[in-house]
Scaffold this active site. Structure first.
Site, short mmCIF file in Angstrom:
data_model
loop_
_atom_site.label_atom_id
_atom_site.label_comp_id
_atom_site.label_asym_id
_atom_site.label_seq_id
_atom_site.Cartn_x
_atom_site.Cartn_y
_atom_site.Cartn_z
CE1 TYR A 137 42.55 38.06 30.95
CE2 TYR A 137 43.27 36.62 29.17
CZ TYR A 137 42.89 36.80 30.49
OH TYR A 137 42.86 35.72 31.34
CE LYS A 167 45.21 37.89 33.45
NZ LYS A 167 45.04 37.70 34.90
N1 NAP Z 1 39.27 30.54 33.16
C1 NAP Z 1 40.32 30.42 32.38
O1 NAP Z 1 40.35 29.57 31.48
C2 NAP Z 1 41.52 31.31 32.57
C3 NAP Z 1 42.58 31.14 31.69
C4 NAP Z 1 43.71 31.92 31.85
C5 NAP Z 1 43.79 32.83 32.86
N2 NAP Z 1 42.73 33.00 33.71
C6 NAP Z 1 42.88 34.00 34.76
O2 NAP Z 1 42.51 33.41 35.99
C7 NAP Z 1 41.93 34.39 36.84
C8 NAP Z 1 40.58 33.89 37.33
O3 NAP Z 1 39.77 33.67 36.20
P1 NAP Z 1 38.36 32.94 36.30
O4 NAP Z 1 38.17 32.24 35.01
O5 NAP Z 1 38.23 32.20 37.57
O6 NAP Z 1 37.40 34.23 36.33
P2 NAP Z 1 35.87 34.39 36.75
O7 NAP Z 1 35.21 33.07 36.82
O8 NAP Z 1 35.34 35.45 35.86
O9 NAP Z 1 35.99 34.96 38.24
C9 NAP Z 1 36.58 36.20 38.43
C10 NAP Z 1 36.67 36.53 39.90
O10 NAP Z 1 37.28 37.82 40.02
C11 NAP Z 1 36.39 38.70 40.70
N3 NAP Z 1 36.58 40.03 40.13
C12 NAP Z 1 36.31 40.45 38.87
N4 NAP Z 1 36.66 41.73 38.73
C13 NAP Z 1 37.17 42.13 39.92
C14 NAP Z 1 37.70 43.35 40.40
N5 NAP Z 1 37.77 44.44 39.63
N6 NAP Z 1 38.12 43.40 41.69
C15 NAP Z 1 38.04 42.33 42.49
N7 NAP Z 1 37.55 41.14 42.09
C16 NAP Z 1 37.11 41.05 40.82
C17 NAP Z 1 35.00 38.09 40.52
O11 NAP Z 1 34.12 38.44 41.54
P3 NAP Z 1 33.10 39.70 41.45
O12 NAP Z 1 32.52 39.66 40.06
O13 NAP Z 1 32.12 39.44 42.52
O14 NAP Z 1 33.93 40.89 41.71
C18 NAP Z 1 35.34 36.61 40.59
O15 NAP Z 1 35.49 36.21 41.93
C19 NAP Z 1 41.87 35.69 36.03
O16 NAP Z 1 42.95 36.50 36.35
C20 NAP Z 1 41.99 35.20 34.60
O17 NAP Z 1 42.55 36.17 33.76
C21 NAP Z 1 41.61 32.26 33.58
#
Ligand code: NAP
Length: 259
Positions: free
Chosen positions: A166, A170
């Site tokens: 992961y 990134k």
């Molecule tokens: N939350 C955190 O603390 C955090 C921290 C650092 C970075 N991030 C980054 O921020 C971004 C969003 O994270 P999040 O926490 O909001 O994630 P999340 O709650 O798991 O939501 C992920 C989103 O991506 C979609 N998705 C997953 N796999 C996909 C694919 N193969 N193709 C298209 N859409 C896909 C999901 O929809 P479906 O399942 O319907 O496809 C959902 O809309 C990610 O890139 C993550 O690495 C998050």
């Protein structure tokens, strides 16, 4: 240069078309909503048709913006072009691409790494954003430029035990942000990244079973807390709008402190 220099007008996205990958939930949903509220027409991407449709309709209802569902899998190299074409057919242009979709399944230490796990993460988290950016940038060029926002993680700087596939992906996306910004500056296409710290989304909730993970995630922040998804919107609007007209190739950490 931005035409408007007054207050919120700088951040206005009226007339822009934005595609937000992974826009059905979490950070993507918050950014899609924020962009729509700022005046953009928004295409909401995700893998599940019903979830995309529902999110698009809810955002339209809540903001009055034009929205559409843009179903597609970020790991499907060939499928991304037809997905983008559907957005172009509906809205005629693309000005903002937020490569937000990402996956971070159960951690896997390096000594136990499988090729399938590594390839799956890199396919969605690195190859997908690279491919979609490469498709969108020339289309942005045709209409005078645009803004691409990659979503990385603070882990791209600090790593994390069990997170090799992961965080290394990134980190690659962070490097690609620089490369793309250099390649497309002459086209008027700016490319930046947001590196989130800890936000309370489904991805974060998925770690609840790991003893001490949430406490550790909160303590990464100087504010000693996990942020709400809406706290990402301000940075996304800055990067999407003309407010950031001289900002490209950079990463903004939204972490409550650490970077
Ligand atoms: N939350 C955190 O603390 C955090 C921290 C650092 C970075 N991030 C980054 O921020 C971004 C969003 O994270 P999040 O926490 O909001 O994630 P999340 O709650 O798991 O939501 C992920 C989103 O991506 C979609 N998705 C997953 N796999 C996909 C694919 N193969 N193709 C298209 N859409 C896909 C999901 O929809 P479906 O399942 O319907 O496809 C959902 O809309 C990610 O890139 C993550 O690495 C998050």
């Amino acid at each position: 240069m931005a035409n408007e220099t007054s207050g919120t007008a700088l951040f206005d996205c009226t007339g822009k078309v934005a595609l937000v990958t992974g826009g059905t939930r979490g950070l993507g949903r918050a950014m899609a909503h924020g962009l729509a509220q700022a005046g953009a027409s928004v295409a909401v991407n995700g893998r599940k048709p019903e979830a995309c449709e529902q999110a698009a309709q809810e955002i339209a209802r809540e903001t009055g913006a034009e929205t559409m569902a843009a179903v597609g899998h970020m790991g499907d190299w060939e499928g991304l072009e037809p997905m983008l074409d559907r957005v172009l057919e509906r809205f005629g242009r693309i000005d903002v691409l937020v490569n937000n979709a990402g996956i971070n399944p159960t951690p896997m230490p390096v000594a136990e790494m499988t090729e399938a796990y590594f390839d799956k993460l890199w396919s969605v988290n690195v190859k997908g954003p690279l491919r979609l950016s490469g498709l969108a940038a020339p289309r942005m060029r045709e209409t005078g430029g645009g803004s691409i926002i990659q979503v990385t993680t603070v882990g791209a700087y600090i790593g994390g035990a069990g997170m090799a596939a992961y965080t290394s992906g990134k980190a690659a996306l962070r490097n690609l942000t620089k490369v793309m910004a250099q390649e497309w500056a002459d086209w008027g296409v700016r490319v930046n990244a947001i590196a989130p710290g800890s936000f309370m989304t489904d991805m974060m909730r998925g770690t609840e079973s790991i003893p001490g993970f949430l406490e550790g995630a909160a303590s990464l922040s100087f504010q000693n807390r996990i942020a709400a998804p809406e706290e990402i919107i301000g940075t996304a609007l800055y990067l999407a709008s003309d407010a950031s007209s001289f900002t490209t190739g950079t990463v903004i950490a939204v972490t409550g402190g650490v970077s």
